[in-house]
Write a protein that holds these residues in place. Structure first.
Motif, PDB file in Angstrom:
ATOM      1  N   GLN A 150       6.059   5.525  14.833  1.00  0.00           N
ATOM      2  CA  GLN A 150       7.031   4.974  15.781  1.00  0.00           C
ATOM      3  C   GLN A 150       6.970   3.446  15.863  1.00  0.00           C
ATOM      4  N   GLU A 151       5.999   2.864  15.164  1.00  0.00           N
ATOM      5  CA  GLU A 151       5.847   1.404  15.170  1.00  0.00           C
ATOM      6  C   GLU A 151       6.701   0.777  14.055  1.00  0.00           C
ATOM      7  N   PRO A 152       7.081  -0.494  14.208  1.00  0.00           N
ATOM      8  CA  PRO A 152       7.836  -1.181  13.151  1.00  0.00           C
ATOM      9  C   PRO A 152       6.912  -1.615  12.011  1.00  0.00           C
ATOM     10  N   ILE A 153       6.349  -0.634  11.340  1.00  0.00           N
ATOM     11  CA  ILE A 153       5.370  -0.861  10.273  1.00  0.00           C
ATOM     12  C   ILE A 153       5.741   0.018   9.089  1.00  0.00           C
ATOM     13  N   GLU A 154       5.748  -0.559   7.891  1.00  0.00           N
ATOM     14  CA  GLU A 154       6.016   0.216   6.680  1.00  0.00           C
ATOM     15  C   GLU A 154       4.836   0.082   5.721  1.00  0.00           C
ATOM     16  N   PHE A 155       4.643   1.117   4.928  1.00  0.00           N
ATOM     17  CA  PHE A 155       3.514   1.165   4.011  1.00  0.00           C
ATOM     18  C   PHE A 155       4.024   1.254   2.577  1.00  0.00           C
ATOM     19  N   LEU A 156       3.379   0.506   1.688  1.00  0.00           N
ATOM     20  CA  LEU A 156       3.647   0.603   0.255  1.00  0.00           C
ATOM     21  C   LEU A 156       2.336   0.889  -0.447  1.00  0.00           C
ATOM     22  N   LEU A 157       2.294   1.997  -1.216  1.00  0.00           N
ATOM     23  CA  LEU A 157       1.097   2.395  -1.953  1.00  0.00           C
ATOM     24  C   LEU A 157       1.404   2.330  -3.443  1.00  0.00           C
ATOM     25  N   ILE A 158       0.642   1.509  -4.165  1.00  0.00           N
ATOM     26  CA  ILE A 158       0.860   1.296  -5.593  1.00  0.00           C
ATOM     27  C   ILE A 158      -0.332   1.846  -6.358  1.00  0.00           C
ATOM     28  N   GLY A 159      -0.067   2.710  -7.334  1.00  0.00           N
ATOM     29  CA  GLY A 159      -1.157   3.173  -8.185  1.00  0.00           C
ATOM     30  C   GLY A 159      -0.988   4.593  -8.670  1.00  0.00           C
ATOM     31  N   GLY A 160      -1.757   4.928  -9.702  1.00  0.00           N
ATOM     32  CA  GLY A 160      -1.810   6.287 -10.220  1.00  0.00           C
ATOM     33  C   GLY A 160      -3.130   6.922  -9.824  1.00  0.00           C
ATOM     34  N   GLY A 161      -3.645   7.779 -10.694  1.00  0.00           N
ATOM     35  CA  GLY A 161      -4.935   8.394 -10.414  1.00  0.00           C
ATOM     36  C   GLY A 161      -4.838   9.888 -10.188  1.00  0.00           C
ATOM     37  N   VAL A 162      -5.990  10.537 -10.215  1.00  0.00           N
ATOM     38  CA  VAL A 162      -6.044  11.994 -10.192  1.00  0.00           C
ATOM     39  C   VAL A 162      -5.525  12.583  -8.878  1.00  0.00           C
ATOM     40  N   GLU A 163      -5.514  11.803  -7.804  1.00  0.00           N
ATOM     41  CA  GLU A 163      -5.066  12.325  -6.511  1.00  0.00           C
ATOM     42  C   GLU A 163      -3.647  11.896  -6.150  1.00  0.00           C
ATOM     43  N   ARG A 164      -2.938  11.251  -7.061  1.00  0.00           N
ATOM     44  CA  ARG A 164      -1.617  10.730  -6.696  1.00  0.00           C
ATOM     45  C   ARG A 164      -0.658  11.857  -6.300  1.00  0.00           C
ATOM     46  N   ASP A 165      -0.601  12.906  -7.107  1.00  0.00           N
ATOM     47  CA  ASP A 165       0.309  14.016  -6.778  1.00  0.00           C
ATOM     48  C   ASP A 165      -0.062  14.648  -5.438  1.00  0.00           C
ATOM     49  N   LYS A 166      -1.350  14.776  -5.199  1.00  0.00           N
ATOM     50  CA  LYS A 166      -1.823  15.336  -3.925  1.00  0.00           C
ATOM     51  C   LYS A 166      -1.390  14.455  -2.759  1.00  0.00           C
ATOM     52  N   MET A 167      -1.448  13.134  -2.941  1.00  0.00           N
ATOM     53  CA  MET A 167      -1.058  12.212  -1.875  1.00  0.00           C
ATOM     54  C   MET A 167       0.457  12.222  -1.659  1.00  0.00           C
ATOM     55  N   LEU A 168       1.227  12.353  -2.731  1.00  0.00           N
ATOM     56  CA  LEU A 168       2.677  12.470  -2.593  1.00  0.00           C
ATOM     57  C   LEU A 168       3.039  13.721  -1.792  1.00  0.00           C
ATOM     58  N   LYS A 169       2.337  14.806  -2.087  1.00  0.00           N
ATOM     59  CA  LYS A 169       2.574  16.052  -1.371  1.00  0.00           C
ATOM     60  C   LYS A 169       2.212  15.903   0.103  1.00  0.00           C
ATOM     61  N   LEU A 170       1.079  15.258   0.383  1.00  0.00           N
ATOM     62  CA  LEU A 170       0.651  15.057   1.769  1.00  0.00           C
ATOM     63  C   LEU A 170       1.659  14.197   2.532  1.00  0.00           C
ATOM     64  N   ALA A 171       2.151  13.148   1.883  1.00  0.00           N
ATOM     65  CA  ALA A 171       3.142  12.289   2.537  1.00  0.00           C
ATOM     66  C   ALA A 171       4.399  13.081   2.887  1.00  0.00           C
ATOM     67  N   GLY A 172       4.798  13.987   1.983  1.00  0.00           N
ATOM     68  CA  GLY A 172       5.948  14.836   2.257  1.00  0.00           C
ATOM     69  C   GLY A 172       5.702  15.779   3.413  1.00  0.00           C
ATOM     70  N   GLU A 173       4.515  16.375   3.440  1.00  0.00           N
ATOM     71  CA  GLU A 173       4.175  17.299   4.519  1.00  0.00           C
ATOM     72  C   GLU A 173       4.134  16.600   5.880  1.00  0.00           C
ATOM     73  N   LEU A 174       3.723  15.334   5.882  1.00  0.00           N
ATOM     74  CA  LEU A 174       3.634  14.581   7.121  1.00  0.00           C
ATOM     75  C   LEU A 174       4.977  13.974   7.521  1.00  0.00           C
ATOM     76  N   GLY A 175       5.951  14.049   6.623  1.00  0.00           N
ATOM     77  CA  GLY A 175       7.271  13.506   6.919  1.00  0.00           C
ATOM     78  C   GLY A 175       7.266  11.999   7.117  1.00  0.00           C
ATOM     79  N   LEU A 176       6.603  11.285   6.210  1.00  0.00           N
ATOM     80  CA  LEU A 176       6.431   9.844   6.365  1.00  0.00           C
ATOM     81  C   LEU A 176       7.624   9.091   5.779  1.00  0.00           C
ATOM     82  N   ALA A 177       8.549   8.743   6.640  1.00  0.00           N
ATOM     83  CA  ALA A 177       9.779   8.080   6.189  1.00  0.00           C
ATOM     84  C   ALA A 177       9.554   6.621   5.826  1.00  0.00           C
ATOM     85  N   LYS A 178       8.497   6.003   6.371  1.00  0.00           N
ATOM     86  CA  LYS A 178       8.267   4.580   6.123  1.00  0.00           C
ATOM     87  C   LYS A 178       7.082   4.328   5.195  1.00  0.00           C
ATOM     88  N   VAL A 179       6.814   5.317   4.334  1.00  0.00           N
ATOM     89  CA  VAL A 179       5.792   5.168   3.296  1.00  0.00           C
ATOM     90  C   VAL A 179       6.456   5.303   1.937  1.00  0.00           C
TER      91      VAL A 179
END
Length: 352
Positions: free
Chosen positions: A196-225
């Motif tokens: 709810q804060e005026p804060i946006e996140f940018l995550l740059i990188g690959g790695g073995v956990e990238r797909d897992k993190m993309l899935k987690l971001a989707g599950e959390l509904g992170l519109a500003k990531v």
């Protein structure tokens, strides 16, 4: 003084470039002998490239990663061998990245490479006292062999950028391999707390956990990531310039407690405010509230609180950025690290 930088290292890898250029800044002649061919061909090429220089250098430095070429270095070196271990293959692959079981043959192979490489070296370089302590205890290596040299940053790439127009949303930036060490899941959970804060996140990188993190971001509904794939180092400064806060590491692995990642030094060199986990290693370098803000490892609530503090206090952000940059200029430039490395070599020569 003339030294040989030797091995199968990537000559453009940040750690190698910083130390090589740092030595050259300080008047050391550096001869680079490296080859990245397949196994046997690599050894043959390195042998014949080395041959014309035998007995014509003062130290042979095995650049990272040099574990598999240490036996050849020991066989052909005509001067003391300095092994830039930088990290443990055993720890990184077995416990941090978890690519094999601790009881597997592959794990035993990594352990053997780490221990044998250290046994063959005259001096060993690592980046923190905590890392040295780990090598001494786990690989039963003589403490007197180790010297600490921090990582630093390539300051021809990472440097302060002109101020950009203020945006409505504060930008929080992470870059690096998405592995357990980094604690990316805690960044995403902090983003959820701050949605709810005026804060946006940018995550740059690959790695073995990238797909897992993309899935987690989707599950959390992170519109500003937002996610971007891994970028070349030369591309990162454009994104760093737009960031109000740069993030370090937040994982709870044992390695996370022992290392200070490249990105922290790169953010300091870019004159940006940094938040990273409070660990034994980070406290070797940084002072909380002076050079950065610390938060508890693996604690998204605390991370979110520290981001909110910096969001609401731009003067603090600027002060941390200035003080962090001042610290970088004092201790972590290639020139400073090269001088420190040269001093290590000179002292070792005097002792022998």
């Amino acid at each position: 003084m003339r030294v040989m930088y030797f091995g199968s290292y990537n000559q453009n890898y940040s750690r190698n470039r910083i130390l090589i250029e740092g030595l050259r800044f300080n008047g050391v002649e550096v001869v680079e002998i490296h080859d990245r061919s397949s196994f046997l061909l690599k050894y043959l090429k390195l042998f014949f490239k080395h041959w014309p220089y035998r007995r014509r250098y003062d130290f042979l430095i095995v650049g990272f990663p040099g574990f598999t070429v240490m036996p050849l270095a020991k066989l052909i070196a005509t001067a003391p061998i300095i092994f830039d271990a930088f990290l443990s293959l055993y720890d990184s692959n077995v416990f941090d990245r978890k690519i094999c079981s601790p009881k597997s043959l592959r794990a035993k192979y990594y352990y053997f490479l780490d221990r044998w490489s250290c046994q063959l070296a005259d001096l060993i370089l690592l980046d923190t006292k905590e890392h040295i302590k780990y090598f001494v205890e786990v690989f039963r290596t003589d403490r007197q062999k180790f010297r600490r040299i921090f990582i630093g940053a390539q300051d021809e790439i990472f440097l302060p950028q002109p101020a950009l127009p203020a945006k409505d949303n504060l930008s929080v930036l992470f870059w690096g391999w998405m592995i357990p060490l980094q604690g990316v899941e805690f960044i995403l959970q902090a983003a959820k707390i701050l949605e709810q804060e005026p804060i946006e996140f940018l995550l740059i990188g690959g790695g073995v956990e990238r797909d897992k993190m993309l899935k987690l971001a989707g599950e959390l509904g992170l519109a500003k990531v937002k996610f971007l794939p891994g970028l070349k180092q030369e591309q990162l400064p454009a994104y760093i310039a737009q960031a109000g806060i740069c993030l370090g590491i937040f994982g709870q692995t044992s390695k996370a407690r022992r290392v200070i990642p490249n990105k922290v030094y790169e953010a300091l060199a870019s004159q940006k405010a940094v938040i990273t986990a409070r660990t034994e290693a980070s406290r070797e370098v940084l002072v909380d509230g002076e050079h950065c803000l610390f938060c508890r490892p693996a604690d998204p609530q605390d991370l979110a609180e520290k981001i909110k503090i910096l969001k609401s206090n731009p003067d603090l952000r600027q002060r941390l950025a200035r003080q962090g940059y001042k610290l970088y200029l004092q201790k972590f430039t290639p020139r400073n690290l090269g001088f420190e490395f040269l001093t290590i070599l000179q002292n070792y020569a005097k002792e022998k």
